[in-house]
Design an enzyme around this catalytic site. Sequence first.
Site, short mmCIF file in Angstrom:
data_model
loop_
_atom_site.label_atom_id
_atom_site.label_comp_id
_atom_site.label_asym_id
_atom_site.label_seq_id
_atom_site.Cartn_x
_atom_site.Cartn_y
_atom_site.Cartn_z
N ILE A 23 -8.80 -63.12 2.42
CA ILE A 23 -8.78 -64.44 3.04
C ILE A 23 -7.95 -65.42 2.24
O ILE A 23 -7.23 -66.25 2.80
CB ILE A 23 -10.23 -64.95 3.23
CG1 ILE A 23 -10.98 -64.04 4.20
CG2 ILE A 23 -10.23 -66.38 3.76
CD1 ILE A 23 -12.46 -64.37 4.32
N ASP A 82 -7.55 -67.05 -15.20
CA ASP A 82 -8.82 -66.34 -15.29
C ASP A 82 -9.92 -67.32 -14.92
O ASP A 82 -10.31 -68.17 -15.70
CB ASP A 82 -9.03 -65.81 -16.71
CG ASP A 82 -10.36 -65.06 -16.87
OD1 ASP A 82 -11.12 -64.97 -15.88
OD2 ASP A 82 -10.62 -64.58 -17.99
N TYR A 181 -25.58 -62.12 -4.18
CA TYR A 181 -24.58 -62.63 -3.23
C TYR A 181 -25.17 -63.74 -2.36
O TYR A 181 -24.58 -64.81 -2.21
CB TYR A 181 -24.07 -61.49 -2.35
CG TYR A 181 -23.03 -61.91 -1.34
CD1 TYR A 181 -21.69 -61.97 -1.68
CD2 TYR A 181 -23.39 -62.26 -0.03
CE1 TYR A 181 -20.72 -62.35 -0.76
CE2 TYR A 181 -22.44 -62.64 0.89
CZ TYR A 181 -21.10 -62.70 0.53
OH TYR A 181 -20.16 -63.09 1.46
N LYS A 185 -23.97 -67.75 -2.22
CA LYS A 185 -23.42 -68.41 -1.03
C LYS A 185 -24.31 -69.57 -0.59
O LYS A 185 -23.81 -70.61 -0.16
CB LYS A 185 -23.26 -67.39 0.11
CG LYS A 185 -22.20 -66.34 -0.15
CD LYS A 185 -20.85 -66.95 -0.46
CE LYS A 185 -19.78 -65.91 -0.68
NZ LYS A 185 -18.47 -66.49 -1.07
N THR A 216 -9.96 -57.57 6.36
CA THR A 216 -9.34 -57.58 5.04
C THR A 216 -8.85 -56.18 4.67
O THR A 216 -9.24 -55.19 5.29
CB THR A 216 -10.32 -58.07 3.97
OG1 THR A 216 -11.41 -57.13 3.89
CG2 THR A 216 -10.87 -59.45 4.29
#
Length: 333
Positions: A23, A82, A181, A185, A216
């Site tokens: 994305i 980084d 995860y 989010k 993707t």
Amino acid sequence: MTKSATPSLRGKITLVTGASRGIGRGIALQLGQAGATVYITGRQPSQSLQSNCEYGDALPTLEKTKQDIEDRGGKVILVYCDHSDSESIKALFERIDTENNGQLDILVNNAFSAVNDINNSGGKPFYELDPSLWDAVNNVGLRNHYYCAVYACRLMTKRKSGLIINISSIGGLSYAFNVAYGCGKTALDRMAADMAEELKESGVTILSLWPAAVKTECAKELIAAGKVQEVVKGPKDMIEESLTTGETVEFSGRCIVHMAADPKISKKAGKILFTSDVARHYGFKDVDGATPQDMRSVALALRFFGWRKLASLTPNFLRIPLTGMHFVSYKFE
């Protein structure tokens, strides 16, 4: 809304973090195509795996993104950064400040370095995984976004203008992939909401954007290797269909181009926007001419939960109200 022409972002200075592939790459391509000067970031080649999925051929690189933007007539500045290192993040914004006399119009918080970690977790529960997974998912995927927003706002508030987009997902509402995860989010969406509260009257708008299933490079590799169910929970055939026919990596970029050109975008500050809703509002389709799946479609939800016959009888125009989306997540007694 009737179909609209692609707005021009000529003269705008933009930053897309994590633009090597997926994305982020698609967003950078669309911003550059719209005339903006695009700073793109990614890790040094020696720091980045050739394939972030480990299931196929080498994936695109930051250099390839730069070349493709230039091939479309865009202006791009490649910066190796980084995003797990606070000093590298600070230096990035100092460079943008110096090279553009303090101007930064759009920040897209997209960098994420835990695709491999998620793919290799094998659907195990959190207590069977090394707790360092939390840092792998949320160091770059959350902490970095906070740092970037801080430094971006220091530039934007001086000019009383700016737009910050957090690339988030429905994992902030309902379980997806793993605990780390989902927490990341959810926090990213809350971060946008709380920052918007403190940015009132500043001229700076921050919000979260939720893409649906995206085609993707990694998704294609997972399907080819038959590894989808190891990573994504749900009906295998439907998930593979969604990933095969989903949004292109540039669809989110089209959304951001239109939002950045909207003088009334500040009314969406602190909100969560679905890419499908953004496209519906501004009247555009994906770069391949398709209309990607509507994440608020009642028929889609019915199919996902196994009620396929009922889904086939449900009109496509029936959509889940935004208030109804909350019932998927919140567990008040």
